[in-house]
Design an enzyme around this catalytic site. Sequence first.
Site, PDB file in Angstrom:
ATOM      1  CD  GLN A 116      -2.358   1.158   2.889  1.00 17.88           C
ATOM      2  OE1 GLN A 116      -1.847   0.490   3.774  1.00 17.88           O
ATOM      3  NE2 GLN A 116      -3.405   1.927   3.100  1.00 17.88           N
ATOM      4  N   GLY A 117       0.929   1.961  -1.113  1.00 19.15           N
ATOM      5  CA  GLY A 117       1.770   3.152  -1.233  1.00 19.15           C
ATOM      6  C   GLY A 117       0.955   4.415  -1.016  1.00 19.15           C
ATOM      7  CB  SER A 144       2.590   6.969   4.472  1.00 19.25           C
ATOM      8  OG  SER A 144       1.494   6.469   5.164  1.00 19.25           O
ATOM      9  CD  GLU A 158      -4.383   0.547   6.736  1.00 19.16           C
ATOM     10  OE1 GLU A 158      -4.762   1.535   6.083  1.00 19.16           O
ATOM     11  OE2 GLU A 158      -3.196   0.247   6.900  1.00 19.16           O
ATOM     12  CD  GLU A 175      -1.852  11.188  19.001  1.00 17.99           C
ATOM     13  OE1 GLU A 175      -1.675  10.465  17.995  1.00 17.99           O
ATOM     14  OE2 GLU A 175      -1.315  10.946  20.091  1.00 17.99           O
TER      15      GLU A 175
HETATM   16  C1  LIG Z   1       4.162  -0.525  11.316  1.00 19.63           C
HETATM   17  C2  LIG Z   1       3.665   0.483  10.312  1.00 19.63           C
HETATM   18  C3  LIG Z   1       3.275   0.061   9.066  1.00 19.63           C
HETATM   19  C4  LIG Z   1       2.837   0.994   8.116  1.00 19.63           C
HETATM   20  N1  LIG Z   1       2.511   0.537   6.871  1.00 19.63           N
HETATM   21  C5  LIG Z   1       2.146   1.431   5.927  1.00 19.63           C
HETATM   22  C6  LIG Z   1       1.884   0.999   4.591  1.00 19.63           C
HETATM   23  O1  LIG Z   1       1.975  -0.199   4.273  1.00 19.63           O
HETATM   24  N2  LIG Z   1       1.550   1.932   3.667  1.00 19.63           N
HETATM   25  C7  LIG Z   1       1.435   3.260   3.964  1.00 19.63           C
HETATM   26  O2  LIG Z   1       1.102   4.033   3.082  1.00 19.63           O
HETATM   27  N3  LIG Z   1       1.694   3.703   5.226  1.00 19.63           N
HETATM   28  C8  LIG Z   1       2.051   2.825   6.201  1.00 19.63           C
HETATM   29  N4  LIG Z   1       2.343   3.268   7.467  1.00 19.63           N
HETATM   30  C9  LIG Z   1       2.338   4.713   7.719  1.00 19.63           C
HETATM   31  C10 LIG Z   1       1.230   5.213   8.620  1.00 19.63           C
HETATM   32  O3  LIG Z   1      -0.005   5.214   7.942  1.00 19.63           O
HETATM   33  C11 LIG Z   1       1.639   6.612   9.086  1.00 19.63           C
HETATM   34  O4  LIG Z   1       2.799   6.454   9.885  1.00 19.63           O
HETATM   35  C12 LIG Z   1       0.552   7.294   9.884  1.00 19.63           C
HETATM   36  O5  LIG Z   1      -0.533   7.631   9.073  1.00 19.63           O
HETATM   37  C13 LIG Z   1       1.074   8.573  10.586  1.00 19.63           C
HETATM   38  O6  LIG Z   1       1.702   9.406   9.670  1.00 19.63           O
HETATM   39  P1  LIG Z   1       3.177   9.995   9.967  1.00 19.63           P
HETATM   40  O7  LIG Z   1       4.045   8.843  10.375  1.00 19.63           O
HETATM   41  O8  LIG Z   1       3.585  10.781   8.780  1.00 19.63           O
HETATM   42  O9  LIG Z   1       3.030  10.901  11.238  1.00 19.63           O
HETATM   43  P2  LIG Z   1       2.496  12.417  11.256  1.00 19.63           P
HETATM   44  O10 LIG Z   1       1.262  12.510  10.444  1.00 19.63           O
HETATM   45  O11 LIG Z   1       3.621  13.325  10.910  1.00 19.63           O
HETATM   46  O12 LIG Z   1       2.124  12.597  12.776  1.00 19.63           O
HETATM   47  C14 LIG Z   1       3.109  12.954  13.782  1.00 19.63           C
HETATM   48  C15 LIG Z   1       2.352  13.185  15.090  1.00 19.63           C
HETATM   49  O13 LIG Z   1       1.437  14.284  14.947  1.00 19.63           O
HETATM   50  C16 LIG Z   1       0.130  13.881  15.301  1.00 19.63           C
HETATM   51  N5  LIG Z   1      -0.864  14.531  14.438  1.00 19.63           N
HETATM   52  C17 LIG Z   1      -0.808  14.662  13.105  1.00 19.63           C
HETATM   53  N6  LIG Z   1      -1.919  15.275  12.641  1.00 19.63           N
HETATM   54  C18 LIG Z   1      -2.702  15.525  13.708  1.00 19.63           C
HETATM   55  C19 LIG Z   1      -3.992  16.130  13.875  1.00 19.63           C
HETATM   56  N7  LIG Z   1      -4.688  16.609  12.834  1.00 19.63           N
HETATM   57  N8  LIG Z   1      -4.489  16.220  15.142  1.00 19.63           N
HETATM   58  C20 LIG Z   1      -3.777  15.751  16.197  1.00 19.63           C
HETATM   59  N9  LIG Z   1      -2.555  15.163  16.088  1.00 19.63           N
HETATM   60  C21 LIG Z   1      -2.032  15.059  14.875  1.00 19.63           C
HETATM   61  C22 LIG Z   1       0.101  12.390  15.099  1.00 19.63           C
HETATM   62  O14 LIG Z   1      -0.914  11.755  15.866  1.00 19.63           O
HETATM   63  C23 LIG Z   1       1.495  11.975  15.512  1.00 19.63           C
HETATM   64  O15 LIG Z   1       1.555  11.845  16.910  1.00 19.63           O
HETATM   65  C24 LIG Z   1       2.768   2.370   8.448  1.00 19.63           C
HETATM   66  C25 LIG Z   1       3.150   2.791   9.717  1.00 19.63           C
HETATM   67  C26 LIG Z   1       3.604   1.874  10.646  1.00 19.63           C
HETATM   68  C27 LIG Z   1       4.018   2.370  12.008  1.00 19.63           C
END
Ligand SMILES: Cc1cc2nc3c(=O)[nH]c(=O)nc-3n(C[C@H](O)[C@H](O)[C@H](O)COP(=O)(O)OP(=O)(O)OC[C@H]3O[C@@H](n4cnc5c(N)ncnc54)[C@H](O)[C@@H]3O)c2cc1C
Length: 398
Positions: free
Chosen positions: A129-130, A132, A247, A381
């Site tokens: 799944q691409g 993020s 998901e 969050e």
């Molecule tokens: C084990 C694992 C597997 C994954 N697999 C996939 C995958 O296969 N494909 C894929 O596309 N992605 C994948 N992901 C990515 C995942 O979907 C993202 O990590 C997640 O959506 C959070 O995005 P970010 O890491 O960019 O954090 P950010 O969005 O940068 O968030 C950083 C912090 O800010 C907080 N925050 C952000 N926005 C808000 C808001 N509006 N209100 C309050 N707080 C906020 C968050 O809660 C977090 O604490 C995976 C992640 C993990 C950990």
Amino acid sequence: MDLRDSPEEAAFRQRVREFLRTNLPKGWRAFGLGMARSNAERDFLHDWQRRLNDAGLLGLEWPKEFGGQGASAAEVAIYAEEAAACGAPQPLNVLGLSLAGPTIMAHGTPEQKRRYLPKILNCEEVWCQGFSEPGSGSDLASLRTRAELKGDHFVVNGQKVWTTYAHLADQCMLLARTDQNAPRHRGISFLLVDMKTPGVTVRPLRQMTGEAEFNETFFDNVVVPRGNLLGPLNEGWRVAMTTLASERGGAGGVAMGARYFAVLTGIVELSRNVKRNGKAAIGDAIVRQQLAQFYVDVSGLRYTAGRIATMLRQGTGSGVMSSIIKLTWSELNQRMQNFVMELQGPSHQLVAGSPHAVENGRWQYEFLRSRANTIEAGTSEVQRGILAERLLGLPRGH
Ligand SMILES: Cc1cc2nc3c(=O)[nH]c(=O)nc-3n(C[C@H](O)[C@H](O)[C@H](O)COP(=O)(O)OP(=O)(O)OC[C@H]3O[C@@H](n4cnc5c(N)ncnc54)[C@H](O)[C@@H]3O)c2cc1C
């Protein structure tokens, strides 16, 4: 409501038990969800999926017209319970079965359904799944990967991150911006991308558990046929919502309910074996109270997940319920894993490979892996924000 098995359900349960007894290698106990950490594990999970398919136990919730079993919600729950009870792994193509399949069924053309769905079931094509990107996780609509339409094909450039199983995958559900000028949610398209196409590069990322389950994925002038567009051009956001609902709370929610019931059963067992003040920890009033609270929480999760699975089947959509289930299972698992560390006392620091590690460090792995639960598939969050706005009607946050 009578939640006991009907005679038909009891027969199905027996069939599942028999399959698991005869097909799981002796002493098999999957760590986590059964990740493909080595080639041997990947081959095992591939073979596991094939066996499930041959036995008519794969794609239980998929409709029969798409090669699934069209099983009832009760049968899906029964399989999940029995599989969790003996630690059976998920099949290799878990993202294909739980995310790509349902999304293609909902939005694909007849040709796309014929092309992709059978190869998801027989594990000929593994999916990733691409979605993020660096800088676009929670705020997914800000994604910057571009797909330029040039006649009969798109040219894709950009970077994805945290792409689970990209290193194994044959196909990718890719979100890319196809209209730079449209409002953010309206200029995105959902593409089905062959991972073997020239210009796709995958670089593994190592996690604190030591395994490299996910990756950075780069797209450098990758040519994708126009026929690989899923849903209408520039309406990929709507298509992606189907993927995210699956998901966060679809059939996966039922599996999570069953899985965490099995985790709790393991914790109860552990409380009998570890000591607190010289006696079995399970005799301690505080430990017992905590176990009882976990039982209440896990039961709530299981019944809510069952309710959502039924809503999805009835075509009413799960709405914000999928956020409730995602928030609940991820936070509950972290609470349970924290408790297991306390229960082990100082020996909680002994990891797999240490001669005195409790259950060969199984719980240490689970504890470390659980840190990701409140991030993957949308952070806690963000789920709270969705519930605040859409369920409670509170003003929009920033
Ligand atoms: C084990 C694992 C597997 C994954 N697999 C996939 C995958 O296969 N494909 C894929 O596309 N992605 C994948 N992901 C990515 C995942 O979907 C993202 O990590 C997640 O959506 C959070 O995005 P970010 O890491 O960019 O954090 P950010 O969005 O940068 O968030 C950083 C912090 O800010 C907080 N925050 C952000 N926005 C808000 C808001 N509006 N209100 C309050 N707080 C906020 C968050 O809660 C977090 O604490 C995976 C992640 C993990 C950990």
